[in-house]
Design a protein around this motif. Sequence first.
Motif, mmCIF file in Angstrom:
data_model
loop_
_atom_site.group_PDB
_atom_site.id
_atom_site.type_symbol
_atom_site.label_atom_id
_atom_site.label_comp_id
_atom_site.label_asym_id
_atom_site.label_seq_id
_atom_site.Cartn_x
_atom_site.Cartn_y
_atom_site.Cartn_z
ATOM 1 N N VAL A 1 1.001 -1.095 0.080
ATOM 2 C CA VAL A 1 0.056 0.073 -0.043
ATOM 3 C C VAL A 1 1.039 1.022 -0.073
ATOM 4 O O VAL A 1 2.062 1.115 0.538
ATOM 5 N N GLY A 2 0.521 2.342 -0.569
ATOM 6 C CA GLY A 2 1.224 3.465 -0.735
ATOM 7 C C GLY A 2 0.695 4.756 -0.727
ATOM 8 O O GLY A 2 -0.699 5.004 -0.897
ATOM 9 N N TYR A 3 1.339 5.616 -1.122
ATOM 10 C CA TYR A 3 0.557 7.271 -1.297
ATOM 11 C C TYR A 3 -0.374 7.140 -2.493
ATOM 12 O O TYR A 3 -1.054 7.880 -2.404
ATOM 13 N N ALA A 4 -0.111 6.209 -3.593
ATOM 14 C CA ALA A 4 -1.203 6.376 -4.728
ATOM 15 C C ALA A 4 -2.485 5.644 -4.265
ATOM 16 O O ALA A 4 -3.531 5.648 -5.022
ATOM 17 N N ASP A 5 -2.479 5.079 -2.962
ATOM 18 C CA ASP A 5 -3.682 4.543 -2.617
ATOM 19 C C ASP A 5 -4.394 5.620 -1.688
ATOM 20 O O ASP A 5 -5.524 5.468 -1.050
ATOM 21 N N PRO B 1 -0.823 8.710 3.499
ATOM 22 C CA PRO B 1 -0.042 9.930 3.254
ATOM 23 C C PRO B 1 1.389 9.887 3.211
ATOM 24 O O PRO B 1 1.968 9.311 4.070
ATOM 25 N N ARG B 2 1.898 10.428 2.068
ATOM 26 C CA ARG B 2 3.457 10.219 2.000
ATOM 27 C C ARG B 2 3.985 11.007 3.155
ATOM 28 O O ARG B 2 5.170 10.792 3.497
ATOM 29 N N SER B 3 3.447 11.951 3.774
ATOM 30 C CA SER B 3 4.127 12.925 5.019
ATOM 31 C C SER B 3 4.350 12.160 6.290
ATOM 32 O O SER B 3 4.741 12.720 7.246
ATOM 33 N N LEU C 1 5.901 2.590 11.359
ATOM 34 C CA LEU C 1 6.599 2.905 9.690
ATOM 35 C C LEU C 1 8.010 3.063 10.305
ATOM 36 O O LEU C 1 8.314 3.674 10.974
ATOM 37 N N VAL C 2 8.611 2.632 9.099
ATOM 38 C CA VAL C 2 10.078 2.924 9.070
ATOM 39 C C VAL C 2 10.333 3.290 7.835
ATOM 40 O O VAL C 2 10.145 2.703 6.696
ATOM 41 N N GLY C 3 11.053 4.545 7.602
ATOM 42 C CA GLY C 3 11.470 4.821 6.166
ATOM 43 C C GLY C 3 10.428 5.663 5.417
ATOM 44 O O GLY C 3 9.067 5.718 6.039
ATOM 45 N N ARG C 4 10.437 6.067 4.263
ATOM 46 C CA ARG C 4 9.572 7.012 3.647
ATOM 47 C C ARG C 4 8.475 6.127 2.912
ATOM 48 O O ARG C 4 8.804 4.884 2.543
ATOM 49 N N ILE C 5 7.336 6.649 2.709
ATOM 50 C CA ILE C 5 6.158 5.864 1.903
ATOM 51 C C ILE C 5 6.467 5.934 0.547
ATOM 52 O O ILE C 5 6.689 7.182 0.219
ATOM 53 N N SER C 6 6.331 4.794 -0.079
ATOM 54 C CA SER C 6 6.640 4.852 -1.723
ATOM 55 C C SER C 6 5.095 5.103 -2.214
ATOM 56 O O SER C 6 4.238 5.080 -1.453
ATOM 57 N N MET C 7 5.302 5.004 -3.558
ATOM 58 C CA MET C 7 3.719 5.070 -4.453
ATOM 59 C C MET C 7 2.997 3.858 -4.147
ATOM 60 O O MET C 7 1.893 4.061 -3.813
ATOM 61 N N ASP D 1 -6.075 4.318 15.070
ATOM 62 C CA ASP D 1 -7.082 5.672 15.211
ATOM 63 C C ASP D 1 -6.670 6.588 14.003
ATOM 64 O O ASP D 1 -5.346 6.956 14.069
ATOM 65 N N VAL D 2 -7.420 6.850 13.053
ATOM 66 C CA VAL D 2 -7.037 7.715 11.795
ATOM 67 C C VAL D 2 -6.639 9.093 12.208
ATOM 68 O O VAL D 2 -5.881 9.768 11.512
ATOM 69 N N ASN D 3 -7.109 9.554 13.400
ATOM 70 C CA ASN D 3 -6.816 10.802 13.830
ATOM 71 C C ASN D 3 -5.100 10.905 14.240
ATOM 72 O O ASN D 3 -4.500 11.875 14.216
ATOM 73 N N VAL D 4 -5.001 9.755 14.938
ATOM 74 C CA VAL D 4 -3.319 9.757 15.432
ATOM 75 C C VAL D 4 -2.376 9.866 13.847
ATOM 76 O O VAL D 4 -1.317 10.272 14.054
ATOM 77 N N VAL D 5 -2.660 8.695 13.008
ATOM 78 C CA VAL D 5 -2.184 9.143 11.826
ATOM 79 C C VAL D 5 -2.140 10.487 11.189
ATOM 80 O O VAL D 5 -1.253 10.860 10.601
ATOM 81 N N ALA D 6 -3.319 11.012 11.211
ATOM 82 C CA ALA D 6 -3.476 12.377 10.531
ATOM 83 C C ALA D 6 -2.580 13.401 11.279
ATOM 84 O O ALA D 6 -1.835 14.128 10.722
#
Length: 355
Positions: free
Chosen positions: A269-273, A276-278, A294-300, A327-332
């Motif tokens: 799964v990635g930012y194209a889905d 958030p890449r951020s 997570l570890v490292g940057r999100i890829s597409m 919680d989606v709020n925590v990810v946001a």
Amino acid sequence: MTRPARARIDLDALRHNYALARRLHGGRALAVLKANAYGHGAIPCARALADMADGFAVAFTDEALALRAAGIIRPILVLEGAFDADELRLANRHGLWMVVHHEHQVRMIEYQPDLRGLHAWLKADTGMRRAGFSTQAELADAHARLSASGKVADITLMTHLARADEPDQTATTRQIAAFKALTGGLPGDRSLSNSAGVLGWPAARGDWSRPGILLYGADPMPGAGHGLIPVMTLESRIFAVRGVQPGDAIGYGGRYVADRPMRVGLVAVGYADGYPRSAPSGTPVSVDGRPSRLVGRISMDMLTVDITDLAGAGVGSRVELWGRQVDVNVVARAAGTVAYELLCNVKRVPLDYSG
Ligand SMILES: *Cc1c(COP(=O)(O)O)cnc(C)c1O
């Protein structure tokens, strides 16, 4: 094997959250389904609520017409109102309720010959300083002209709260008072509350509420324990595992450098889905029901998670990006945005409905 990324949508949770909003606020509630029901699919969500919702709200006429075409016969309010006379006529033919927030929309109704029985939601600007009539004279004038036009069957008075998600904000108290002052003496139903208004501001209760984000189980006041149930679970699976050594940098930009031997899971799964890449390293995820990060940057198309300490986790493990465990709020917050944006950005993944 097909790509395992998907968004599971629990329609029982949606109905639970709608019923909770309606019970809390009292009166009637328009379920806000704009932006494809905040990424959850407007038509399936409307159908799931068709027997219980007093009505629906969307941003644009096109969104409302798609619901009508899908057989939704309950009232539908168009929150931005009409942009031109053709749209207004079309909306009127389909019995849509229209927000009226500008002088030119009043004029459009006055000068459009073949309108009838329109239900207008006349918007007062009480502090958002976006759309709406902001003086008592302007609001009363719009109200009088709509009433005298012969085309309007019903006028509901509405406003929108800018800071209701901040419990101690005097701005909301001022908006509520401004609404009373602006609308005093005018007949018609009242509607002030979005989700945060429903959950946090009894003084903002009126005849109609307009809950949006809370329907999807994302509390606009995170951690307040309102008993909402998340509707969407964004999930995928680990499709490969690799070991990394201290000093190895993981992913684009080498942003995460391992400081110990690690096992890292690659997740499909990635930012194209819409993830958030951020989102930085450390953002929580759940692997087979156990907390990880997570570890490292999100890829597409993929991202990487730390499974060093999760015995038994590996290829095929289920990863929840947000839902009931994360919680989606925590990810946001980690990604520097709000749950609204994450949810309505979900794309490419299939939406799997249950309930
Ligand atoms: C989007 C919207 C809502 C719903 O807002 P939530 O914060 O998602 O509950 C209500 N009223 C208006 C006018 C809106 O534009």
